[in-house]
Write an enzyme that holds these catalytic residues in place. Structure first.
Site, mmCIF file in Angstrom:
data_model
loop_
_atom_site.group_PDB
_atom_site.id
_atom_site.type_symbol
_atom_site.label_atom_id
_atom_site.label_comp_id
_atom_site.label_asym_id
_atom_site.label_seq_id
_atom_site.Cartn_x
_atom_site.Cartn_y
_atom_site.Cartn_z
ATOM 1 N N ARG A 57 -25.059 -16.213 4.631
ATOM 2 C CA ARG A 57 -24.139 -15.537 3.700
ATOM 3 C C ARG A 57 -24.467 -14.065 3.520
ATOM 4 O O ARG A 57 -23.647 -13.294 3.030
ATOM 5 C CB ARG A 57 -24.110 -16.247 2.329
ATOM 6 C CG ARG A 57 -23.090 -15.635 1.385
ATOM 7 C CD ARG A 57 -22.960 -16.369 0.070
ATOM 8 N NE ARG A 57 -24.189 -16.837 -0.476
ATOM 9 C CZ ARG A 57 -25.104 -16.036 -1.062
ATOM 10 N NH1 ARG A 57 -24.903 -14.741 -1.180
ATOM 11 N NH2 ARG A 57 -26.215 -16.558 -1.532
ATOM 12 N N ASP A 183 -5.956 0.310 6.676
ATOM 13 C CA ASP A 183 -5.877 -0.963 7.390
ATOM 14 C C ASP A 183 -5.189 -0.646 8.715
ATOM 15 O O ASP A 183 -4.002 -0.337 8.754
ATOM 16 C CB ASP A 183 -5.064 -1.967 6.562
ATOM 17 C CG ASP A 183 -4.829 -3.287 7.284
ATOM 18 O OD1 ASP A 183 -4.961 -3.330 8.519
ATOM 19 O OD2 ASP A 183 -4.472 -4.270 6.603
HETATM 20 N N1 PLP Z 1 -3.514 -6.649 7.175
HETATM 21 C C1 PLP Z 1 -2.396 -6.772 7.891
HETATM 22 C C2 PLP Z 1 -1.711 -5.549 8.371
HETATM 23 C C3 PLP Z 1 -1.885 -8.040 8.172
HETATM 24 O O1 PLP Z 1 -0.745 -8.157 8.886
HETATM 25 C C4 PLP Z 1 -2.555 -9.180 7.688
HETATM 26 C C5 PLP Z 1 -2.052 -10.555 7.951
HETATM 27 O O2 PLP Z 1 -0.984 -10.762 8.431
HETATM 28 C C6 PLP Z 1 -3.708 -9.004 6.934
HETATM 29 C C7 PLP Z 1 -4.169 -7.735 6.701
HETATM 30 C C8 PLP Z 1 -4.463 -10.177 6.371
HETATM 31 O O3 PLP Z 1 -5.243 -10.726 7.365
HETATM 32 P P1 PLP Z 1 -5.806 -12.244 7.312
HETATM 33 O O4 PLP Z 1 -4.620 -13.154 7.473
HETATM 34 O O5 PLP Z 1 -6.787 -12.267 8.435
HETATM 35 O O6 PLP Z 1 -6.450 -12.408 5.989
#
Ligand code: PLP
Length: 393
Positions: A57, A183
């Protein structure tokens, strides 16, 4: 083996780093492939701090360390940490960097899970937010508060494939002393270089392109050592750890990332061009098309336009569903970034939870179809969409 980017390594090109960075040196028992250390705990050897204790963890098994070093190298960051899903990476990062009384500036139209966390859950932790229009930097200053600590964006938005003004986001963050977080799941390190473009932290849903085979959930955070340390510390307590076997799979998947994404870029562009010419299609959202409103910006910032596109089918929901039924290659499923082409109608999947009038306001019609383009032969994909669309017109 260390879980940070070894800057004494020669500055190799991305495709080489995807294969070789982070691999143990010397190889463990001579194994060319990183073995799986499916052990929750490790013998102690006089560790002096809790962080030095090796426990699954605490994100510090040999599989974690190798994967962290590979990811740090891929994004050109000092350090990286993986998490049990993209959402674990996102929520842990926000909860590591923000505390009660802080304020976050976040992009309008973020991935649904992130949008809900920012707009509903953060308030329960006493953290405020405002949403910003990624195309109107002149409006951002008015949203700042003395307690604003961070700015959070995505490289390409879902499902309309808008490209925010990322250069201005970096400039704005620097001017106002904010931590800039992006992201970059849709763009991948192949198509956009967030850290080299000035972002502080880059996040990924490793479930998508990084792994690329639609067979695990994972998340990743990459950036400066000190920020990653703070995220890791929070992750150790929140517990969103990636299992060593999933680390192994993600590690393996990353080796082919560059090849896959290049093919997906090529396939998506071919399919977008075909769809743009089809009388059965009303409008195609793909940053690689000259008609895309932010095409110039995307061309300047990205080295590829990605594997995601969306379009409206003439004839409404019935026609869209009929297309989905007629297609033979794409699987009808949510998620994205795998080697296989996936197709979905966001109104029924990713955006089903958004009230219909809100969807209309966001520009997401019920007949909008989103495609995550895979690595199949582009000619086969185009032919399949051709037969699928012929059947509904
Ligand atoms: N960020 C983006 C741009 C996504 O499209 C997604 C999921 O579709 C996520 C984050 C979340 O990812 P996870 O499903 O691996 O938690």
């Amino acid at each position: 083996m260390s879980d940070t980017n070894d800057h004494s390594e020669p500055a190799r090109r991305l495709a080489t780093r995807a294969v070789h960075a982070g691999e143990p040196e010397p190889r463990i028992e001579g194994a060319v492939s990183m073995p799986i250390f499916q052990s929750a705990t490790f013998e102690t050897a006089g560790e002096k701090s809790y962080d030095a204790v090796r426990y699954v963890r605490l994100n510090n098994t040999p599989n974690h360390q190798a994967l962290h070093a590979k990811l740090a190298s891929l994004e050109g960051g000092e350090a990286a940490v993986v998490a049990s899903s993209g959402m674990a990476a996102i929520t842990t990062t926000l909860l590591a960097l923000l505390s009660r009384g802080d304020h976050l500036l976040a992009l309008e139209g973020l991935y649904g899970g992130t949008h809900t966390f920012v707009t509903r859950d953060l308030a329960e932790f006493g953290i405020g937010h405002d949403l910003m229009d990624g195309n109107r930097p002149e409006t951002w200053s008015a949203l700042l508060e003395p307690s604003t600590r961070a700015i959070y964006v995505e490289t390409i938005t879902n499902p309309l494939m808008q490209v925010p003004d990322l250069e201005q986001v970096v400039r704005f963050a620097r001017t106002h002393g904010l931590v800039s977080i992006i992201d970059s799941t849709f763009a991948t390190p192949v198509n956009y270089r967030p850290l080299e473009s000035g972002f502080d932290l880059v996040l990924h849903s490793g479930t998508k392109y990084l792994n690329g085979h639609s067979d695990l959930a994972a998340g990743a955070v990459v950036g400066p050592r000190e920020l990653v340390r703070r995220v890791t510390h929070r992750l150790n307590h929140l517990g969103g750890v990636l299992d060593p076997h999933a680390c192994f799979l993600l590690h393996r998947g990353i080796k082919t990332l560059v090849l896959r994404v290049r093919q997906q870029n090529e396939n998506a562009l071919a399919l977008a061009r075909f769809l743009a010419e089809s009388p059965a299609v009303e409008g195609v959202n793909y940053p690689g098309l000259e008609t895309h409103p932010q095409h110039g910006r995307a061309r300047k910032m990205f080295s590829g336009f990605g594997g995601m596109l969306s379009f409206d089918v003439r004839g409404g929901v019935e026609a869209a569903d009929s297309l989905l039924n007629r297609l033979r290659i794409p699987r009808s499923a949510p998620s994205l970034g795998g080697v296989e082409t996936l197709i979905t109608r966001p109104a029924t999947t990713s955006h089903a939870g958004v009230p219909p009038e809100e969807r209309v306001r966001m520009g997401i019609s019920d007949s909008l179809v989103r495609v995550s383009v895979g690595i199949e032969a582009p000619g086969d994909l185009v032919e399949d969409f051709e037969q699928g669309l012929e059947g509904i017109s």
